[in-house]
Write a protein that holds these residues in place. Structure first.
Motif, PDB file in Angstrom:
ATOM      1  N   ILE A  71       0.889  -1.134   0.083  1.00 31.12           N
ATOM      2  CA  ILE A  71       0.029   0.106   0.157  1.00 31.12           C
ATOM      3  C   ILE A  71       0.848   1.109  -0.312  1.00 31.12           C
ATOM      4  O   ILE A  71       1.757   1.404   0.866  1.00 31.12           O
ATOM      5  CB  ILE A  71      -0.821   0.006   1.178  1.00 31.12           C
ATOM      6  N   VAL A  72       0.767   1.855  -0.963  1.00 35.96           N
ATOM      7  CA  VAL A  72       1.520   3.255  -1.168  1.00 35.96           C
ATOM      8  C   VAL A  72       1.127   4.252   0.211  1.00 35.96           C
ATOM      9  O   VAL A  72      -0.102   4.404   0.452  1.00 35.96           O
ATOM     10  CB  VAL A  72       1.200   4.164  -2.322  1.00 35.96           C
ATOM     11  N   GLN A  73       2.124   4.773   0.734  1.00 33.68           N
ATOM     12  CA  GLN A  73       2.150   5.681   1.822  1.00 33.68           C
ATOM     13  C   GLN A  73       2.274   7.017   1.417  1.00 33.68           C
ATOM     14  O   GLN A  73       3.555   7.551   1.666  1.00 33.68           O
ATOM     15  CB  GLN A  73       3.123   5.227   3.015  1.00 33.68           C
ATOM     16  N   ALA A  74       1.528   7.584   1.094  1.00 36.18           N
ATOM     17  CA  ALA A  74       1.487   9.098   0.291  1.00 36.18           C
ATOM     18  C   ALA A  74       1.646  10.261   1.194  1.00 36.18           C
ATOM     19  O   ALA A  74       2.419  11.069   1.004  1.00 36.18           O
ATOM     20  CB  ALA A  74       0.121   9.625  -0.454  1.00 36.18           C
ATOM     21  N   ASP A  75       1.692   9.812   2.812  1.00 37.13           N
ATOM     22  CA  ASP A  75       2.137  10.905   3.593  1.00 37.13           C
ATOM     23  C   ASP A  75       3.335  10.641   4.315  1.00 37.13           C
ATOM     24  O   ASP A  75       3.845  11.074   5.348  1.00 37.13           O
ATOM     25  CB  ASP A  75       0.801  10.848   4.728  1.00 37.13           C
ATOM     26  N   MET A  76       4.091   9.577   3.876  1.00 37.48           N
ATOM     27  CA  MET A  76       5.499   9.209   4.432  1.00 37.48           C
ATOM     28  C   MET A  76       6.546  10.063   3.596  1.00 37.48           C
ATOM     29  O   MET A  76       6.161  10.372   2.390  1.00 37.48           O
ATOM     30  CB  MET A  76       5.927   7.938   4.266  1.00 37.48           C
ATOM     31  N   SER A  77       7.407  10.575   4.147  1.00 40.48           N
ATOM     32  CA  SER A  77       8.601  11.369   3.607  1.00 40.48           C
ATOM     33  C   SER A  77      10.105  11.169   3.998  1.00 40.48           C
ATOM     34  O   SER A  77      10.131  10.453   4.941  1.00 40.48           O
ATOM     35  CB  SER A  77       8.223  12.895   4.087  1.00 40.48           C
ATOM     36  N   SER A  78      10.626  11.566   3.169  1.00 39.55           N
ATOM     37  CA  SER A  78      12.102  11.280   3.263  1.00 39.55           C
ATOM     38  C   SER A  78      12.720  11.977   4.440  1.00 39.55           C
ATOM     39  O   SER A  78      13.696  11.847   5.216  1.00 39.55           O
ATOM     40  CB  SER A  78      13.104  11.523   2.110  1.00 39.55           C
ATOM     41  N   GLY A  79      11.900  13.158   4.823  1.00 39.31           N
ATOM     42  CA  GLY A  79      12.349  14.047   6.101  1.00 39.31           C
ATOM     43  C   GLY A  79      11.674  13.532   7.430  1.00 39.31           C
ATOM     44  O   GLY A  79      12.119  14.140   8.499  1.00 39.31           O
TER      45      GLY A  79
END
Length: 186
Positions: A165-173
């Motif tokens: 499931i794509v986690q659109a709210d995850m970030s490299s930051g």
């Protein structure tokens, strides 16, 4: 037609049931930031709790992206396999300006050839890649990464998936602790 004998080592670390897939473009600064957090994530989560899978997401605005992705996958065919591929990712990340165009369209890399890029990666990684880069059907591995990304609706890097499931709210930051909490909630 004779088939060549080679195997690309899957870019997977850990053996856990929880799957964390990270789609990276090797010269993207945000992908480099995400890549540098993966070892720590695996260490704090436990190799038997999660599996981290790197998926390569070549992007045309990063002008040498295709050549660099091929170098990473070529490295995965060497004796050291995924660790060689990881060394190439690290080398490119540590020297990313030498593999990127100024504003994606100019600068000294306009005069660089693919052979120049391969040699730079060899120098920084300490790996001999030219022969593996020239594997005629290595493109089947490159195409697999591209197809897999498209099938999952991935268009940019870095993109993160947990258990498919794509986690659109995850970030490299995000902090590694936030990633761990998403993967293994307490």
């Amino acid at each position: 037609m004779q088939k060549s004998e080679w195997r690309a080592d899957p870019l997977t670390w850990g053996t856990g049931a929880k799957i964390f897939e990270v789609f990276l473009e090797p010269t993207c600064p945000y992908s480099v930031r995400a890549f540098r957090k993966l070892d720590e994530l695996l260490a704090v989560s436990g190799e038997d709790n999660i599996s981290i899978k790197i998926r390569l997401q070549s992007q045309p605005w990063h002008m040498f992206s295709g050549v660099i992705v091929r170098c990473i996958l070529a490295a995965s065919t060497l004796e050291a396999g995924k660790e060689a591929a990881k060394a190439v990712l690290s080398a490119v990340g540590d020297h990313r300006e030498e593999f990127e165009f100024t504003s994606h369209c100019g600068g000294p890399n306009l005069d660089a050839t693919p052979n120049d890029i391969i040699k730079r990666i060899e120098n920084y990684s300490g790996l001999a890649l030219a022969d593996a880069f020239a594997i005629p059907d290595l493109d089947r591995e490159i195409k697999w990464h591209s197809r897999y990304a498209r099938q999952n609706g991935i268009h940019v890097s870095p993109t993160f998936m947990i258990d498919g499931i794509v986690q659109a709210d995850m970030s490299s930051g995000d902090d590694v602790s936030a990633w761990r909490e998403r993967l293994l909630p307490r």
